[in-house]
Write a protein that holds these residues in place. Structure first.
Motif, mmCIF file in Angstrom:
data_model
loop_
_atom_site.group_PDB
_atom_site.id
_atom_site.type_symbol
_atom_site.label_atom_id
_atom_site.label_comp_id
_atom_site.label_asym_id
_atom_site.label_seq_id
_atom_site.Cartn_x
_atom_site.Cartn_y
_atom_site.Cartn_z
ATOM 1 N N GLY A 140 0.841 -1.191 0.000
ATOM 2 C CA GLY A 140 0.000 0.000 0.000
ATOM 3 C C GLY A 140 0.870 1.233 0.000
ATOM 4 O O GLY A 140 2.094 1.159 0.057
ATOM 5 N N ASN A 190 -1.783 -3.396 -4.972
ATOM 6 C CA ASN A 190 -2.511 -2.160 -4.651
ATOM 7 C C ASN A 190 -3.301 -2.451 -3.384
ATOM 8 O O ASN A 190 -4.060 -3.412 -3.325
ATOM 9 N N GLN A 191 -3.102 -1.629 -2.367
ATOM 10 C CA GLN A 191 -3.730 -1.906 -1.082
ATOM 11 C C GLN A 191 -3.903 -0.615 -0.301
ATOM 12 O O GLN A 191 -2.942 0.115 -0.085
ATOM 13 N N ASN A 192 -5.145 -0.341 0.065
ATOM 14 C CA ASN A 192 -5.408 0.839 0.884
ATOM 15 C C ASN A 192 -6.634 0.626 1.748
ATOM 16 O O ASN A 192 -7.555 -0.111 1.385
ATOM 17 N N ASP A 245 -8.599 -2.714 1.920
ATOM 18 C CA ASP A 245 -8.167 -3.038 3.274
ATOM 19 C C ASP A 245 -9.080 -2.407 4.321
ATOM 20 O O ASP A 245 -9.681 -1.353 4.090
ATOM 21 N N LYS A 254 1.823 -6.652 5.416
ATOM 22 C CA LYS A 254 1.339 -5.362 4.928
ATOM 23 C C LYS A 254 2.359 -4.280 5.251
ATOM 24 O O LYS A 254 2.806 -4.149 6.387
ATOM 25 N N SER A 278 2.337 -0.705 4.062
ATOM 26 C CA SER A 278 1.978 0.595 3.486
ATOM 27 C C SER A 278 2.775 1.754 4.074
ATOM 28 O O SER A 278 3.009 2.759 3.406
#
Length: 606
Positions: free
Chosen positions: A128, A153-155, A222, A425, A427
């Motif tokens: 992220g 892609n991670q948010n 997420d 994770k 980010s």
């Protein structure tokens, strides 16, 4: 023209300098179609792919507006215009969804769009970013070089991404509490919309030709909030996350209400099946403990089931193929108080299974702090082993949240214990890497951005250290003390704001300082770059003008940032065992050789 596109054009917020705000990647089709007719567009040769209608390529003009070029006279998408023997269509959100069906009907193995395929439901790294999309090409490079798919892609939605651009324009976004700064910040504090991010990450794969590698990748929506105040906008959250191929369910909004169910309200067969499943996993539960936890989580779990059914229904309505409809699930239980016990994990996994929504990943609480190594590897191994002994019985991998900045030994333990059945994770890492890249750049514009960004974090820290809010003050002083101690400058600097500010200003600015790491992500949408709380998460033109500064960095900084992002992913893949040591070493040598970003990106689909 949609309201969001009109807003962006009115304020000269073009995609080239500020992508992923609108769900569309074409704000002005009239202008773009004119550019197409006169040849004022770039055609990405590596983007070529096929559907039953023919061959397609991606076009883009100087404003960043994009179009799909079908090398045939046909109209499978909306608003087509003829271009000789070809037809062009605007890159609208609606056209993207139709194109997904066309692509996956023609080629179920296509990796243009995020999927739940290959090994993504067992082993992945969650990539992220809390501020821009500038890391995407580096992620594509890493996947290509390592030969593995990632959660590229991670948010968190709606905390980090805008879940509804119309709600944003109508000033109806809710706020998110940030106790460490003593205030609430508007939702979507990164500025871009979830649909825009979904759209942009697909186009990025086509620009670089990544889709040619045939490596599957996923998009994680997420921390999807379940229950509480989010009941009223479930439909909008579900629609916004339509293109996500991986959903993390966060029960904490409902759990925060502390509304325990009565055991009589829980179906007898659910209780019996859950109890039996936990026993089959090898755990001997105290009856009172089992009953109490079941009563605590029953209402949130029912709401999770309802949301899960909505996700499935939305995908069934929008997409025509099994690969297009399938998604991964993660259950986040790291928000429950304290360290997660194996018994809690077992009961939660059993309930998910009994309710017909088995999860691919579960995220227990291990006591991780962002960007801080776990201090005791032997203790960490024991904690993970206790969880893994449960997870493997349910066929679930472990999600390690707050996974940025751990030691190589920490990651080795995670990989060894789980046999690679994990997700980490990360980010929080990539704003740090941008800070390093800017600090190392010799470009004057980069240097100015770095100076202003670092000063913002100093000002935030000093203001927090003297805040009347007890939590904010305690956290800020911890960040300041840790920063000064690490630089060999301990001492009482809290006699006055001026003394505190002077002590921090005396340090050479560094992205390694804790004050920078903790506050940096708040800068991206801070109107005018101001540290005042009222300026944070500003979704007006002032906030977006601030965000545009990052998209104006030099090629030197972009290369430095991309190489650092890729290097970190190679490090993670090597230490966790997700990719072989030999392949990681080879990738590192290639990465070191690049002197331009174009050379690095050209290598993605070689």
């Amino acid at each position: 023209m949609s309201a969001i596109n009109a807003f962006l054009l009115e304020h000269d917020l073009l995609i080239a300098q500020n992508p992923c705000i609108s769900p569309d990647f074409c704000l002005d089709w009239a202008a773009l179609s004119a550019d197409v007719q006169t040849g004022r567009v770039r055609e990405y040769s590596k983007s070529r792919f096929a559907t039953a209608a023919g061959e397609w390529t991606l076009l883009e003009n100087a404003s960043g507006d994009c179009a799909w070029k079908l090398h045939a006279a046909a109209t499978p998408l909306a608003e087509g215009v003829a271009l000789g023997d070809a037809t062009c269509f605007p890159a609208s959100w609606a056209n993207l969804l139709t194109l997904k069906n066309l692509v996956q009907e023609h080629d179920p193995g296509s990796t243009i769009f995020p999927t739940a395929g290959a090994n993504l439901g067992r082993s992945t790294l969650g990539v992220g970013a809390r501020f821009t999309t500038l890391h995407w090409p580096a992620v594509e490079w890493a996947m290509s070089a390592l030969g593995i798919g990632l959660t590229a892609n991670q948010n968190s939605i709606p905390r980090e991404l805008v879940y509804d651009v119309d709600a944003m324009l109508g000033d109806r976004l809710d706020t998110v509490p940030f106790p460490f700064i003593g205030t609430h910040v508007p939702e979507g504090h990164q500025g871009q919309s979830v649909e825009g991010m979904s759209h942009g990450c697909v186009l990025s794969k086509l620009r670089t030709g990544f889709h040619r590698t045939r490596i599957a990748w996923s998009f994680n929506a997420d921390h999807q909030p379940i229950g509480g105040k989010f009941d009223a906008r479930e439909d909008a959250l579900v629609q916004g996350c339509l293109l996500a191929s991986y959903i993390t369910f966060d029960l904490s909004p409902e759990l925060a209400l502390s509304l325990s169910a009565s055991l009589a309200d829980i179906p007898v067969d659910v209780v019996a099946q859950a109890r039996a499943r936990v026993a089959a996993a090898g755990l001997d539960l105290d009856d009172a403990v089992f009953t109490q936890l079941l009563a605590t989580v029953w209402t949130p779990m029912r709401k999770m089931k309802r949301r899960d059914e909505q996700y499935a229904a939305a995908r069934a309505a929008a997409f025509t193929t099994a690969v297009g409809r399938t998604y991964l699930r993660e259950l986040s239980i790291d928000e429950l108080p304290g360290l997660t016990t194996p018994e809690t994990t077992a009961i939660m996994l059993a309930l998910c299974e009994v309710l017909g929504m088995p999860v691919d990943f579960v995220a227990p609480a291990f006591g991780f702090q962002k960007n801080t190594p776990y201090p005791d590897n032997a203790a960490l191994r024991t904690l993970i082993e206790r969880q893994w002994n449960v997870c493997k019985e349910f066929g679930s991998s472990i999600g390690f949240h707050s996974g940025s900045g751990k030691s190589a030994e920490n990651y080795q333990v995670m990989g060894q214990v789980t046999g690679g059945a994990l997700e980490i994770k990360t980010s929080g890492r990539y704003t740090y890497e941008m800070g390093v890249a800017l600090a190392q750049s010799t470009d004057a514009t980069d240097a100015a951005l770095w100076r202003d960004w670092y000063r913002f974090t100093v000002d935030m820290a000093v203001a927090g250290a003297f805040s009347p809010d007890a939590t904010e003050q305690k956290m800020a002083r911890t960040f300041v003390e840790t920063t000064l101690t690490a630089m060999g400058q301990p001492g009482d600097v809290f006699t006055s704001p001026a003394d505190c500010h002077a002590a921090l200003e005396a340090l050479t600015p560094s992205a390694d300082h804790m004050i920078f790491f903790e506050y940096n992500f708040l800068y991206v949408l801070a109107a005018g770059g101001r540290p005042e709380k009222s300026a944070l998460g500003d979704h007006t033109p002032a906030g977006y003008a601030q965000r545009a500064r990052f998209y104006a960095i030099s090629p030197q900084a972009r290369l430095g940032f991309s190489k650092r992002v890729a290097a970190y992913l190679v490090f993670l893949a090597r230490t966790t065992g997700l990719s072989s040591s030999e392949r990681c070493v080879s990738a590192s040598h290639r990465l070191d050789s690049y002197t331009t970003l174009d050379a690095m990106l050209d290598d993605i689909s070689r």
